[in-house]
Design a protein around this motif. Structure first.
Motif, PDB file in Angstrom:
ATOM      1  N   LEU A  84      25.459   1.394 -23.076  1.00 24.40           N
ATOM      2  CA  LEU A  84      24.047   1.768 -23.005  1.00 24.40           C
ATOM      3  C   LEU A  84      23.904   3.263 -23.205  1.00 24.40           C
ATOM      4  N   VAL A  85      23.160   3.641 -24.237  1.00 28.29           N
ATOM      5  CA  VAL A  85      22.895   5.041 -24.552  1.00 28.29           C
ATOM      6  C   VAL A  85      21.487   5.366 -24.083  1.00 28.29           C
ATOM      7  N   ASN A  86      21.357   6.295 -23.178  1.00 29.78           N
ATOM      8  CA  ASN A  86      20.057   6.670 -22.635  1.00 29.78           C
ATOM      9  C   ASN A  86      19.475   7.823 -23.450  1.00 29.78           C
ATOM     10  N   ASN A  87      18.608   7.498 -24.389  1.00 25.04           N
ATOM     11  CA  ASN A  87      17.964   8.513 -25.213  1.00 25.04           C
ATOM     12  C   ASN A  87      16.585   8.882 -24.660  1.00 25.04           C
ATOM     13  N   THR A  88      16.464   8.916 -23.335  1.00 25.99           N
ATOM     14  CA  THR A  88      15.223   9.325 -22.690  1.00 25.99           C
ATOM     15  C   THR A  88      15.514  10.477 -21.735  1.00 25.99           C
ATOM     16  N   ASP A  89      14.467  11.022 -21.157  1.00 24.68           N
ATOM     17  CA  ASP A  89      14.628  12.082 -20.159  1.00 24.68           C
ATOM     18  C   ASP A  89      14.479  11.515 -18.743  1.00 24.68           C
ATOM     19  N   LYS A  90      14.680  10.189 -18.607  1.00 22.23           N
ATOM     20  CA  LYS A  90      14.553   9.515 -17.320  1.00 22.23           C
ATOM     21  C   LYS A  90      15.882   8.888 -16.913  1.00 22.23           C
ATOM     22  N   ARG A  91      16.108   8.785 -15.607  1.00 18.50           N
ATOM     23  CA  ARG A  91      17.207   7.974 -15.099  1.00 18.50           C
ATOM     24  C   ARG A  91      16.860   6.510 -15.316  1.00 18.50           C
ATOM     25  N   LEU A  92      17.828   5.715 -15.814  1.00 21.95           N
ATOM     26  CA  LEU A  92      17.573   4.291 -16.026  1.00 21.95           C
ATOM     27  C   LEU A  92      18.897   3.536 -16.053  1.00 21.95           C
ATOM     28  N   SER A  93      18.836   2.205 -16.225  1.00 20.96           N
ATOM     29  CA  SER A  93      20.052   1.402 -16.218  1.00 20.96           C
ATOM     30  C   SER A  93      19.784   0.074 -16.922  1.00 20.96           C
ATOM     31  N   ILE A  94      20.731  -0.852 -16.798  1.00 24.15           N
ATOM     32  CA  ILE A  94      20.521  -2.229 -17.241  1.00 24.15           C
ATOM     33  C   ILE A  94      21.186  -3.149 -16.216  1.00 24.15           C
ATOM     34  N   HIS A  95      20.427  -4.087 -15.694  1.00 27.17           N
ATOM     35  CA  HIS A  95      20.887  -5.001 -14.651  1.00 27.17           C
ATOM     36  C   HIS A  95      20.699  -6.428 -15.141  1.00 27.17           C
ATOM     37  N   ALA A  96      21.721  -7.268 -14.980  1.00 24.37           N
ATOM     38  CA  ALA A  96      21.675  -8.647 -15.497  1.00 24.37           C
ATOM     39  C   ALA A  96      21.466  -9.656 -14.387  1.00 24.37           C
ATOM     40  N   HIS A  97      20.817 -10.767 -14.728  1.00 23.30           N
ATOM     41  CA  HIS A  97      20.724 -11.945 -13.877  1.00 23.30           C
ATOM     42  C   HIS A  97      21.642 -13.030 -14.443  1.00 23.30           C
ATOM     43  N   GLY A  98      22.275 -13.803 -13.550  1.00 25.11           N
ATOM     44  CA  GLY A  98      22.963 -15.012 -13.949  1.00 25.11           C
ATOM     45  C   GLY A  98      24.419 -14.894 -14.346  1.00 25.11           C
ATOM     46  N   VAL A  99      24.941 -13.680 -14.497  1.00 26.37           N
ATOM     47  CA  VAL A  99      26.332 -13.500 -14.912  1.00 26.37           C
ATOM     48  C   VAL A  99      27.091 -12.707 -13.854  1.00 26.37           C
ATOM     49  N   ASP A 100      28.403 -12.561 -14.050  1.00 24.05           N
ATOM     50  CA  ASP A 100      29.255 -11.834 -13.113  1.00 24.05           C
ATOM     51  C   ASP A 100      29.456 -10.402 -13.569  1.00 24.05           C
ATOM     52  N   TYR A 101      29.589  -9.489 -12.604  1.00 21.66           N
ATOM     53  CA  TYR A 101      29.858  -8.078 -12.902  1.00 21.66           C
ATOM     54  C   TYR A 101      30.365  -7.436 -11.626  1.00 21.66           C
ATOM     55  N   ASP A 102      31.053  -6.313 -11.767  1.00 23.94           N
ATOM     56  CA  ASP A 102      31.486  -5.598 -10.566  1.00 23.94           C
ATOM     57  C   ASP A 102      30.444  -4.551 -10.200  1.00 23.94           C
ATOM     58  N   VAL A 103      30.672  -3.842  -9.103  1.00 26.67           N
ATOM     59  CA  VAL A 103      29.644  -2.920  -8.604  1.00 26.67           C
ATOM     60  C   VAL A 103      29.342  -1.799  -9.594  1.00 26.67           C
ATOM     61  N   ASN A 104      30.328  -1.440 -10.426  1.00 32.25           N
ATOM     62  CA  ASN A 104      30.105  -0.370 -11.394  1.00 32.25           C
ATOM     63  C   ASN A 104      29.180  -0.801 -12.529  1.00 32.25           C
ATOM     64  N   SER A 105      28.988  -2.108 -12.678  1.00 26.81           N
ATOM     65  CA  SER A 105      28.098  -2.630 -13.712  1.00 26.81           C
ATOM     66  C   SER A 105      26.864  -3.289 -13.119  1.00 26.81           C
ATOM     67  N   ASP A 106      26.590  -3.009 -11.862  1.00 25.07           N
ATOM     68  CA  ASP A 106      25.452  -3.595 -11.164  1.00 25.07           C
ATOM     69  C   ASP A 106      24.136  -3.093 -11.730  1.00 25.07           C
ATOM     70  N   GLY A 107      24.103  -1.860 -12.190  1.00 18.53           N
ATOM     71  CA  GLY A 107      22.879  -1.284 -12.727  1.00 18.53           C
ATOM     72  C   GLY A 107      21.914  -0.791 -11.679  1.00 18.53           C
ATOM     73  N   SER A 108      22.372  -0.679 -10.420  1.00 22.12           N
ATOM     74  CA  SER A 108      21.479  -0.240  -9.354  1.00 22.12           C
ATOM     75  C   SER A 108      21.941   1.088  -8.761  1.00 22.12           C
ATOM     76  N   PRO A 109      21.007   1.954  -8.365  1.00 23.84           N
ATOM     77  CA  PRO A 109      21.381   3.194  -7.697  1.00 23.84           C
ATOM     78  C   PRO A 109      22.151   2.956  -6.399  1.00 23.84           C
ATOM     79  N   LEU A 110      21.941   1.807  -5.746  1.00 22.89           N
ATOM     80  CA  LEU A 110      22.696   1.488  -4.542  1.00 22.89           C
ATOM     81  C   LEU A 110      24.193   1.625  -4.793  1.00 22.89           C
ATOM     82  N   ASN A 111      24.643   1.164  -5.939  1.00 22.90           N
ATOM     83  CA  ASN A 111      26.062   1.232  -6.298  1.00 22.90           C
ATOM     84  C   ASN A 111      26.366   2.387  -7.248  1.00 22.90           C
ATOM     85  N   ASP A 112      25.463   3.366  -7.305  1.00 24.70           N
ATOM     86  CA  ASP A 112      25.665   4.534  -8.164  1.00 24.70           C
ATOM     87  C   ASP A 112      25.941   4.090  -9.601  1.00 24.70           C
TER      88      ASP A 112
END
Length: 333
Positions: A84-112
């Motif tokens: 994911l390339v963030n070409n904005t001036d905002k903090r953002l992420s990508i979070h998925a439903h329905g699949v498996d991922y570890d905390v580093n791919s959670d996409g939430s600030p909770l997990n940094d």
């Protein structure tokens, strides 16, 4: 915008396909004419970008961000690595439903787990098959119609990012699933469809007899339903019955609450013929206020059926009522 004949059939190989973006996002197809071995690792790059109207979107190339973002598709057992390339001036992420991922791919600030402005970060999503544990019991796999969205723009839940268009669909298929000719992503987000209001909502297009797949996603704070005129589907994983005695209900209207998703396939115009058919939220005040769009089923040769253009013109000229003002007075006496 209408998807025209140049998009008459989606690729059945693992390639990128770019239909008319405003009509439902581009497609990363993980489907194939011959089964591939399980456990394939697919790698793509998504770009998060600002869009006109103070909106944001995900795209498969710089300058190609759409609302909704690309429809991502893999087979059960595959892994999807998203740079994911963030070409904005905002903090953002990508979070998925329905699949498996570890905390580093959670996409939430909770997990940094997010992208700072200008930052590139890789998110890894894994899928798995269902497992027979004996006694006619199975651990579920990840096959289904899912979705992804921002989880960091505006606050730690990505509320502003979702509100402004950072979302898209995700399909995990089982090998042997039927492959559609056309795919459309429909997102009910507050009182908007794909962040638009009638008469500017997407008009999806197919030819009579084509297999069409709808991916329906709910966001925001309001409960909705999704209704498609003249077509129906089974309330199952795929929208199809699995046998002559499958007791699953056949429906044409289904709840679409915030955070939920489902999908189904229909044959365009089956039993009813071509025409301009509505899809809409069946909460009446929501449809009255513009949560309505069109599914245009053309003749098999691609020509416009009688009366369809007149119906489209009436839809574009129809006046949708304004939302009533909320009453904030104190009713406690």
């Amino acid at each position: 915008m209408v998807e025209h004949a140049r998009n008459s059939r989606l690729s059945r190989r693992s390639v990128l396909v770019t239909p008319a973006a405003v009509a439902g996002g581009a497609v990363l197809s993980g489907s194939a004419s011959a089964p591939e071995k399980a456990g394939v690792v697919r790698q793509i790059t998504l770009y998060a970008e600002p869009l006109p109207g103070d909106l944001y979107g995900y795209g498969l190339a710089p300058g190609e961000a759409t609302i909704p973002g690309p429809l991502l598709e893999i087979y059960e057992g595959d892994t999807l690595e998203i740079e994911l390339v963030n070409n904005t001036d905002k903090r953002l992420s990508i979070h998925a439903h329905g699949v498996d991922y570890d905390v580093n791919s959670d996409g939430s600030p909770l997990n940094d787990s997010f992208n700072e402005p200008g930052e590139t970060r890789t998110y890894t999503w894994r899928s798995r098959k269902q497992v027979d544990i004996g006694g006619n019991r199975f651990l579920p796999g990840t096959a289904g119609y899912w979705h992804y969205h921002d989880h960091a723009l505006g606050n730690d839940h990505g509320t502003i990012g979702i509100q402004k268009g950072l979302y898209g669909g995700l399909i995990v298929r089982r090998r042997g699933d039927l492959i559609p000719d056309r795919q459309f992503t429909v997102v009910f987000n507050e009182m908007l469809i794909n962040n638009k209001k009638a008469p500017n909502t997407p008009m999806f297009e197919a030819r009579q007899g084509e297999r069409v797949e709808f991916v329906c996603i709910g966001h925001g704070n309001l409960p909705h339903t999704f209704h498609l005129h003249a077509h129906r589907w089974a309330d199952t994983r795929t929208g199809m019955l699995t046998g002559a005695n499958d007791p699953s209900p056949v429906i044409d209207n289904k709840n679409l609450d915030p955070g939920s998703s489902f999908g189904f396939q229909v044959l365009a115009g089956e039993g009813v013929g071509p025409g301009a058919w509505m899809y809409h939220c069946h909460v009446q005040m929501h449809s009255d206020q513009g949560m309505v769009g069109l599914f245009l089923v053309r003749n098999p040769d691609g020509s416009m059926p009688p009366g369809a253009q007149a119906a489209i013109d009436r839809f574009r000229q129809h006046h949708h009522v304004a939302a009533p003002q909320a009453d904030h007075s104190n009713h406690h006496g």
